[in-house]
Scaffold this motif. Structure first.
Motif, short mmCIF file in Angstrom:
data_model
loop_
_atom_site.label_atom_id
_atom_site.label_comp_id
_atom_site.label_asym_id
_atom_site.label_seq_id
_atom_site.Cartn_x
_atom_site.Cartn_y
_atom_site.Cartn_z
N ALA B 25 0.83 -1.20 0.00
CA ALA B 25 0.00 0.00 0.00
C ALA B 25 0.87 1.25 0.00
CB ALA B 25 -0.93 0.01 1.20
N TYR B 147 -11.90 7.85 5.35
CA TYR B 147 -10.93 7.01 6.04
C TYR B 147 -11.28 6.90 7.52
CZ TYR B 147 -8.52 8.17 1.72
OH TYR B 147 -8.22 8.34 0.40
N LEU B 153 -5.64 8.49 4.71
CA LEU B 153 -5.31 7.07 4.64
C LEU B 153 -4.31 6.72 5.75
CD1 LEU B 153 -5.50 4.38 2.94
CD2 LEU B 153 -3.38 5.14 1.84
N ASP B 157 -6.99 1.71 7.68
CA ASP B 157 -7.82 1.44 6.49
C ASP B 157 -7.28 0.23 5.74
OD1 ASP B 157 -7.35 4.83 6.44
OD2 ASP B 157 -9.38 4.02 6.69
N ILE B 158 -5.96 0.19 5.59
CA ILE B 158 -5.35 -0.91 4.84
C ILE B 158 -5.58 -2.23 5.55
CG2 ILE B 158 -3.14 -1.80 3.99
CD1 ILE B 158 -2.34 1.35 4.09
N ILE B 188 -10.67 1.76 -1.04
CA ILE B 188 -9.27 1.45 -0.74
C ILE B 188 -8.69 0.50 -1.79
CG2 ILE B 188 -7.69 0.48 0.99
CD1 ILE B 188 -8.97 3.15 1.81
N LEU B 191 -7.17 2.34 -4.71
CA LEU B 191 -5.93 3.11 -4.62
C LEU B 191 -4.90 2.43 -5.51
CD1 LEU B 191 -5.75 3.66 -0.74
CD2 LEU B 191 -6.38 5.36 -2.46
#
Lengths: 334, 222
Positions: B25, B147, B153, B157-158, B188, B191
């Motif tokens: 990410a 987010y 971010l 979130d990831i 997400i 991205l």
């Protein structure tokens, strides 16, 4: 329907008034027998605002901890309403402005006290003990609310104070923090126990994660069946002697310093001492092959705040007994 | 040339997968050295590379980091995915610790005894639906931002989106009453760096199968 309060202007006034070195602003509603984190009247249960849920999900908007306050930026209506609603059903109002280590009186309200962190857990070690150690080491006084019944626990859950329905819960700096590591990391950073830079911090993280793994085994043992428990405790001693203590003995040997990281007292040292004492309770001679850890233990134990915590009458909790195991099993229903 | 981070683990998700997600990410290329036998693990231990004799281990910035949380904390800080101040970090930590608890249950599922499996799956489903997903849906609802924390971010979130995919593989119906989580997952996933990671041929590892479990038992001797 949220009640409108005069506190809109109050909150704004206080926010604008705080000096640059103010660390936090915490509004705490008090009324005899009514704690806003605990006893939300039924009439307001349905409201999202005003119970614990939003306060824990959004950092207390009026507290600009660690960031320079912007006096020109007034809190929004929503922020005021969040604060206000939680005071609505209180009879009196205390506002606290805390400057690190000092108390500052807020003009408009009498009898102001610095807000102490408040711990919600059972009357025992469990997952809260490492947090007590950290606070004690920092010389920070804290309050404790002990869960004694299933009803108390369910109430905390219903009031939305527990993000994942679990304790430990620590109310600190306007936040309802849960998850042990989140709480520990926050406090460690707040009290400057987390190293001076990222590289020191990662070393502290590695060390504390190791010791937390070891202590977690000890913590679970009382709740296991007798055969499993014996196995676990034997494994703890074995791992302490073969996996964990040698590592820390070597670290101390390699740099020859008094503390594990950066030649400065840190969270890693506090955890290490806690772990050593816990393992020694299972096997008193476990440090016999580790002279540097022995010296370390003495040294850290003599730090004034730690020394105080190690004395009888402190908030340090005793090892779990059968009564504690029963209490926790009943409250958590397993 | 600055070396790329090097991940030491076996060729499976396990406890290394969240680290892969976070590096990916952040757009950080990394190398992987896969343990394929018990001897490979012994060698790492004997060379003194594993502080507590365990993997994951990540070589990064001249250090040999162990303990997945310590590694994730380091990467998140280094790549500015950890909030802007202490309070945001506390929230991120609280959220990711909750995610880790659910993740751990699913992670360990392949290792449980066959007769226990159905009970464990039911427990995971119950906790997902009643404890974890509602908590994160509520966070998103409370601020209505894109987010979880600070309108920016972050690792939260990831890691949540990784968890959502993980849960979906177990039971795709669990997310159905959580519209904001669904939207976060889509957002997400789009991205650029994660979109790339979600495509075939990336370092992302496939779901754990019986063969993986056997390999793990062989290497880690359990």
């Amino acid at each position: 329907m949220l009640p409108r309060l005069i506190s809109n202007s109050w909150a704004q006034g206080v926010f604008l008034a705080h000096p640059p070195n103010v660390l936090l602003l915490q509004a705490k509603a008090t009324a005899p027998g009514l704690d806003m984190t605990f006893g939300t009247p039924a009439a307001f249960q349905a409201e999202d605002h005003g119970d614990c849920s939003l306060r824990q999900l959004k950092p207390h908007s009026l507290s600009q901890a660690m960031a320079p306050p912007d006096a020109s930026k007034a809190p929004t209506e929503l922020q005021c309403r969040m604060l206000c609603a939680s005071w609505y059903f209180s009879c009196s109002l205390e506002a606290h402005i805390v400057v690190f280590g000092e108390r500052v009186k807020e003009n408009s309200e009498p009898g102001i006290m610095a807000a102490k962190p408040k711990l919600y857990y059972f009357h025992g070690r469990g997952r809260m003990e490492s947090i007590r150690w950290l606070l004690a080491a920092a010389g920070v006084e804290f309050e404790e609310e002990f869960l004694e019944t299933r009803e108390q626990y369910e109430k905390l859950q219903k009031d939305g104070c527990l993000l994942f329905g679990q304790v430990p819960l620590v109310e600190v700096d306007g936040m309802m923090l849960t998850q042990t590591r989140a709480i520990l990391s926050y406090l460690a950073a707040k009290f400057n126990f987390y190293g001076k830079d990222l590289k020191e911090r990662v070393r502290i993280d590695m060390y504390v994660d190791g010791t937390l793994d070891l202590m977690a085994m000890i913590m679970l043992a009382p709740f296991q069946r007798p055969e499993e428990k014996q196995e676990t405790l034997a494994s703890v001693i074995q791992k302490a002697k073969a996996r964990y203590f040698p590592v820390f003995e070597k670290i101390l040997k390699d740099h020859g310093e008094d503390f594990l990281v950066g030649n400065k007292f840190s969270w890693a040292d506090i955890q290490m001492l806690e772990a050593i004492l816990m393992v020694e309770e299972l096997n008193a001679s476990v440090l016999s092959d580790f002279p540097l850890l022995k010296a370390f233990k003495t040294r850290i134990s003599n730090i004034p705040t730690i020394k105080k915590f190690l004395q009888p009458g402190s908030q340090r909790k005793p090892p779990p007994d059968a009564h504690y195991v029963d209490l926790v099993s009943n409250i958590l229903q397993f | 040339m600055a070396g790329k981070p090097k991940l030491h683990y076996f060729n499976a998700r396990g406890r290394m997968e969240p680290i892969r997600w976070l590096l990916a990410a952040a757009g950080v290329e990394f190398e992987e050295q896969f343990l394929e036998s018990a001897e490979d693990l012994e060698k790492l231990k004997n060379d003194g590379y594993l502080m507590f004799q365990q993997v994951p281990m990540v070589e990064i910035d001249g250090m040999k980091l162990v303990q997945s949380r310590a590694i994730l904390n380091y990467i998140a800080s280094k790549y500015d995915l950890y909030g802007k101040d202490l309070k945001e970090r506390a929230l991120i930590d609280m959220y990711t610790e909750g995610m880790a608890d659910l993740y751990e249950m699913i992670l360990l599922l392949p290792l449980c005894r066959p007769e226990e499996k159905d009970t464990k799956i039911a427990l995971i489903q119950e906790k997902t639906k009643n404890r974890y997903f509602p908590a994160f849906e509520k966070v998103l609802k409370s601020h209505e931002q894109d987010y979880l924390v600070g309108n920016k971010l972050s690792r939260a979130d990831i890691q949540l989106v990784e968890l959502l995919y993980f849960v979906e593989e177990l039971d795709p119906s669990l997310i159905s009453s959580f519209p904001l989580l669904q939207a976060l997952k889509t957002r997400i996933s789009n991205l650029p760096t994660l979109k790339k990671f979600l495509q075939p041929g990336s370092p992302r590892k496939p779901p754990t199968n019986a063969k993986s479990v056997e390999e793990a038992r062989k290497i880690f001797k359990f």
